[in-house]
Design a protein around this motif. Structure first.
Motif, PDB file in Angstrom:
ATOM      1  N   LYS A  21       7.997 -27.701  53.394  1.00 40.28           N
ATOM      2  CA  LYS A  21       9.094 -28.393  53.467  1.00 40.28           C
ATOM      3  C   LYS A  21       9.195 -28.447  51.444  1.00 40.28           C
ATOM      4  CE  LYS A  21      12.259 -29.917  55.598  1.00 40.28           C
ATOM      5  NZ  LYS A  21      13.531 -29.273  56.309  1.00 40.28           N
ATOM      6  N   PRO A  22      10.430 -28.178  51.252  1.00 43.32           N
ATOM      7  CA  PRO A  22      10.564 -27.915  49.881  1.00 43.32           C
ATOM      8  C   PRO A  22      11.969 -29.155  49.469  1.00 43.32           C
ATOM      9  CG  PRO A  22      11.944 -26.497  50.903  1.00 43.32           C
ATOM     10  CD  PRO A  22      11.545 -26.785  52.302  1.00 43.32           C
ATOM     11  N   ALA A  23      11.905 -29.012  48.602  1.00 40.40           N
ATOM     12  CA  ALA A  23      13.024 -30.391  48.025  1.00 40.40           C
ATOM     13  C   ALA A  23      14.464 -29.869  48.192  1.00 40.40           C
ATOM     14  CB  ALA A  23      12.791 -30.564  46.431  1.00 40.40           C
ATOM     15  N   ARG A  24      14.806 -31.077  48.503  1.00 38.18           N
ATOM     16  CA  ARG A  24      16.973 -30.742  48.356  1.00 38.18           C
ATOM     17  C   ARG A  24      16.908 -30.425  47.428  1.00 38.18           C
ATOM     18  NH1 ARG A  24      16.441 -26.964  51.816  1.00 38.18           N
ATOM     19  NH2 ARG A  24      15.659 -26.999  53.827  1.00 38.18           N
ATOM     20  N   ALA A  25      16.839 -29.568  46.193  1.00 39.68           N
ATOM     21  CA  ALA A  25      17.061 -29.884  45.017  1.00 39.68           C
ATOM     22  C   ALA A  25      18.341 -28.922  44.873  1.00 39.68           C
ATOM     23  CB  ALA A  25      16.258 -29.059  43.985  1.00 39.68           C
ATOM     24  N   ALA A  26      19.215 -29.227  44.040  1.00 38.15           N
ATOM     25  CA  ALA A  26      20.524 -28.310  44.218  1.00 38.15           C
ATOM     26  C   ALA A  26      20.776 -27.528  43.952  1.00 38.15           C
ATOM     27  CB  ALA A  26      21.515 -28.922  43.871  1.00 38.15           C
ATOM     28  N   PRO A  27      20.863 -25.485  43.781  1.00 38.94           N
ATOM     29  CA  PRO A  27      21.302 -24.762  42.832  1.00 38.94           C
ATOM     30  C   PRO A  27      22.325 -25.320  41.663  1.00 38.94           C
ATOM     31  CG  PRO A  27      22.064 -24.445  44.828  1.00 38.94           C
ATOM     32  CD  PRO A  27      21.445 -25.946  44.799  1.00 38.94           C
ATOM     33  N   SER A  28      22.193 -24.519  40.545  1.00 38.95           N
ATOM     34  CA  SER A  28      23.120 -25.130  39.468  1.00 38.95           C
ATOM     35  C   SER A  28      24.148 -24.129  40.331  1.00 38.95           C
ATOM     36  CB  SER A  28      23.002 -23.994  38.358  1.00 38.95           C
ATOM     37  OG  SER A  28      22.929 -22.724  39.206  1.00 38.95           O
ATOM     38  N   GLY A  29      25.509 -24.984  40.271  1.00 38.84           N
ATOM     39  CA  GLY A  29      26.422 -24.879  40.908  1.00 38.84           C
ATOM     40  C   GLY A  29      27.375 -26.483  41.526  1.00 38.84           C
ATOM     41  N   ASP A  30      27.491 -25.639  41.982  1.00 40.88           N
ATOM     42  CA  ASP A  30      28.673 -27.481  41.886  1.00 40.88           C
ATOM     43  C   ASP A  30      28.449 -28.775  43.381  1.00 40.88           C
ATOM     44  OD1 ASP A  30      31.446 -25.965  43.931  1.00 40.88           O
ATOM     45  OD2 ASP A  30      29.372 -26.159  44.041  1.00 40.88           O
ATOM     46  N   VAL A  31      27.735 -28.087  44.374  1.00 40.67           N
ATOM     47  CA  VAL A  31      27.056 -29.374  44.828  1.00 40.67           C
ATOM     48  C   VAL A  31      26.537 -29.725  44.691  1.00 40.67           C
ATOM     49  CG1 VAL A  31      27.376 -30.207  47.206  1.00 40.67           C
ATOM     50  CG2 VAL A  31      28.741 -27.504  46.621  1.00 40.67           C
ATOM     51  N   SER A  32      26.160 -31.489  44.405  1.00 42.76           N
ATOM     52  CA  SER A  32      24.858 -31.492  44.318  1.00 42.76           C
ATOM     53  C   SER A  32      23.793 -32.219  45.624  1.00 42.76           C
ATOM     54  CB  SER A  32      24.869 -33.649  43.294  1.00 42.76           C
ATOM     55  OG  SER A  32      25.215 -34.086  43.847  1.00 42.76           O
ATOM     56  N   VAL A  33      22.886 -32.183  45.747  1.00 44.13           N
ATOM     57  CA  VAL A  33      22.037 -32.387  47.205  1.00 44.13           C
ATOM     58  C   VAL A  33      21.212 -33.511  46.379  1.00 44.13           C
ATOM     59  CG1 VAL A  33      20.594 -31.460  49.121  1.00 44.13           C
ATOM     60  CG2 VAL A  33      22.439 -30.402  48.040  1.00 44.13           C
ATOM     61  N   SER A  34      20.131 -34.284  47.077  1.00 46.30           N
ATOM     62  CA  SER A  34      19.319 -35.148  47.060  1.00 46.30           C
ATOM     63  C   SER A  34      17.956 -34.484  46.414  1.00 46.30           C
ATOM     64  CB  SER A  34      19.524 -36.532  47.274  1.00 46.30           C
ATOM     65  OG  SER A  34      18.899 -36.173  48.816  1.00 46.30           O
ATOM     66  N   ILE A  88      23.975 -22.576  53.100  1.00 39.42           N
ATOM     67  CA  ILE A  88      25.372 -21.697  51.770  1.00 39.42           C
ATOM     68  C   ILE A  88      25.462 -22.860  50.628  1.00 39.42           C
ATOM     69  CG2 ILE A  88      27.697 -21.450  51.953  1.00 39.42           C
ATOM     70  CD1 ILE A  88      28.550 -22.136  55.257  1.00 39.42           C
ATOM     71  N   VAL A  89      25.705 -23.310  50.153  1.00 41.79           N
ATOM     72  CA  VAL A  89      25.642 -24.338  49.041  1.00 41.79           C
ATOM     73  C   VAL A  89      24.414 -23.316  47.905  1.00 41.79           C
ATOM     74  CG1 VAL A  89      24.676 -25.802  47.245  1.00 41.79           C
ATOM     75  CG2 VAL A  89      26.481 -25.653  48.697  1.00 41.79           C
ATOM     76  N   MET A  90      22.677 -23.315  48.294  1.00 51.19           N
ATOM     77  CA  MET A  90      21.870 -22.847  48.204  1.00 51.19           C
ATOM     78  C   MET A  90      21.529 -21.199  47.797  1.00 51.19           C
ATOM     79  SD  MET A  90      17.949 -22.427  49.807  1.00 51.19           S
ATOM     80  CE  MET A  90      17.677 -24.361  49.101  1.00 51.19           C
ATOM     81  N   LEU A  91      22.577 -20.369  48.762  1.00 53.25           N
ATOM     82  CA  LEU A  91      22.706 -19.130  48.614  1.00 53.25           C
ATOM     83  C   LEU A  91      23.729 -18.666  47.897  1.00 53.25           C
ATOM     84  CD1 LEU A  91      20.207 -18.349  51.797  1.00 53.25           C
ATOM     85  CD2 LEU A  91      19.744 -18.051  49.753  1.00 53.25           C
ATOM     86  N   LYS A  92      24.947 -19.141  48.094  1.00 55.63           N
ATOM     87  CA  LYS A  92      26.445 -18.546  47.783  1.00 55.63           C
ATOM     88  C   LYS A  92      25.573 -17.734  45.726  1.00 55.63           C
ATOM     89  CE  LYS A  92      30.637 -20.200  46.951  1.00 55.63           C
ATOM     90  NZ  LYS A  92      31.685 -21.479  46.336  1.00 55.63           N
ATOM     91  N   PRO A  93      24.973 -18.853  45.330  1.00 57.53           N
ATOM     92  CA  PRO A  93      24.957 -18.108  44.096  1.00 57.53           C
ATOM     93  C   PRO A  93      24.389 -16.634  44.058  1.00 57.53           C
ATOM     94  CG  PRO A  93      24.306 -20.237  43.934  1.00 57.53           C
ATOM     95  CD  PRO A  93      24.357 -19.720  44.744  1.00 57.53           C
ATOM     96  N   PHE A  94      23.759 -16.005  44.925  1.00 54.27           N
ATOM     97  CA  PHE A  94      23.094 -14.350  45.654  1.00 54.27           C
ATOM     98  C   PHE A  94      24.917 -13.816  45.533  1.00 54.27           C
ATOM     99  CE2 PHE A  94      18.716 -16.890  46.026  1.00 54.27           C
ATOM    100  CZ  PHE A  94      18.872 -15.988  45.083  1.00 54.27           C
ATOM    101  N   LEU A  95      25.234 -14.638  46.432  1.00 56.89           N
ATOM    102  CA  LEU A  95      26.470 -13.708  47.301  1.00 56.89           C
ATOM    103  C   LEU A  95      27.826 -13.351  45.793  1.00 56.89           C
ATOM    104  CD1 LEU A  95      27.846 -13.096  49.715  1.00 56.89           C
ATOM    105  CD2 LEU A  95      29.011 -14.601  49.673  1.00 56.89           C
ATOM    106  N   MET A  96      27.972 -14.603  44.942  1.00 61.91           N
ATOM    107  CA  MET A  96      29.250 -14.271  44.097  1.00 61.91           C
ATOM    108  C   MET A  96      28.443 -13.374  42.482  1.00 61.91           C
ATOM    109  SD  MET A  96      30.861 -16.497  45.304  1.00 61.91           S
ATOM    110  CE  MET A  96      32.181 -17.218  44.452  1.00 61.91           C
TER     111      MET A  96
END
Ligand code: URA
Length: 260
Positions: A41-54, A175-183
């Motif tokens: 179970k990984p921490a739900r850290a936000a990837p660099s991007g616009d949405v913050s996840v705890s 989606i938030v986590m993987l979006k940078p790869f798509l962009m």
């Protein structure tokens, strides 16, 4: 454990599981998913991007998908970075990473939602029933994923590279986590036009909450690239009245290709 299915209750339980969408066994040996969750179970850290996840306090931070994606200089590096990425639990339940298909020099890049069963098995996007319909939809205006001529080619990928269990909808966190790869994928392909297939890719890439029924056919922009939302072919398979508007959308794409 060697357990035979022989009682009426066993059959009823099996039928119920199929009804709930658990329609295939993905391993010969049962896995204790609770142990797995405790280990991975990984921490739900936000990837660099616009949405913050705890972030969970003691758990290790997730790999930063934004930094990993930005470091990729070509498609091979991007594919390898996604295959190595350990931040998303979907990967652990998938057979294959589904990266892309088609001609990277294509003028048109198509973005679907997520692999289904067939795509997961084959490791290529849109190879099942809805994929065959998608091929016919693009074929109607002379485009094909197997065309070598870039003018007649499409390049196809998905919002998510791994199959969600039982084909459930992608979750916002995924989606938030993987979006940078798509962009980064879009930047590396640098298509002239994007086609956004279905609700999730439309909402994610056009950053809207408006559903596909209202968005389809309305050109928008993603990183300066004209982007056309269309119905998902799976929706056309369920509801044939969606075929006519999809044909209109293909004519709109063809006009842009002719003008461009
Ligand atoms: N649906 C999608 O959105 N993508 C696929 O690859 C297959 C089905």
């Amino acid at each position: 454990m060697d357990h035979k299915i022989d009682s009426a209750d066993d059959w009823a339980l099996l039928a119920w599981q199929v009804e709930m969408g658990a329609d295939e066994a993905i391993g010969d040996v049962p896995l204790n998913r609770f142990d797995e969750v405790a280990e991975h179970k990984p921490a739900r850290a936000a990837p660099s991007g616009d949405v913050s996840v705890s972030v969970t306090k003691d758990a290790p931070a997730l790999p930063d998908s934004g930094a990993l994606a930005a470091a990729c200089q070509d498609l091979d590096q991007l594919r390898a970075a996604i295959e190595r990425f350990e931040g998303c639990d979907l990967k652990h339940g998938a057979r294959n990473t589904v990266f892309a298909d088609g001609n990277p020099a294509a003028r048109v890049m198509v973005i679907g939602e997520a692999p289904g069963r067939e795509e997961d098995i084959e490791g290529r996007p849109f190879v099942g029933r809805s994929g065959q319909l998608l091929d016919r939809i693009f074929g109607s205006i002379g485009l094909s994923r197997s065309a070598e001529d870039e003018k007649a080619a499409v390049y196809i990928t998905n919002l998510l590279p791994w199959r969600p269990p039982n084909n459930r909808d992608p979750e916002r966190e995924e989606i938030v986590m993987l979006k940078p790869f798509l962009m980064r994928h879009i930047e590396l392909i640098a298509p002239e036009f994007l086609v956004l297939v279905g609700n999730h890719s439309t909402k994610t890439l056009l950053e809207t909450t408006v559903g596909i029924t209202r968005m389809r056919g309305q050109w928008g922009e993603v990183m300066g690239i004209p982007a056309l939302p269309i119905f998902h072919p799976a929706a056309l398979l369920r509801d044939s009245t969606k075929k006519r508007p999809t044909w209109a959308d293909m004519l709109s794409l063809r006009r842009r290709l002719e003008d461009g």
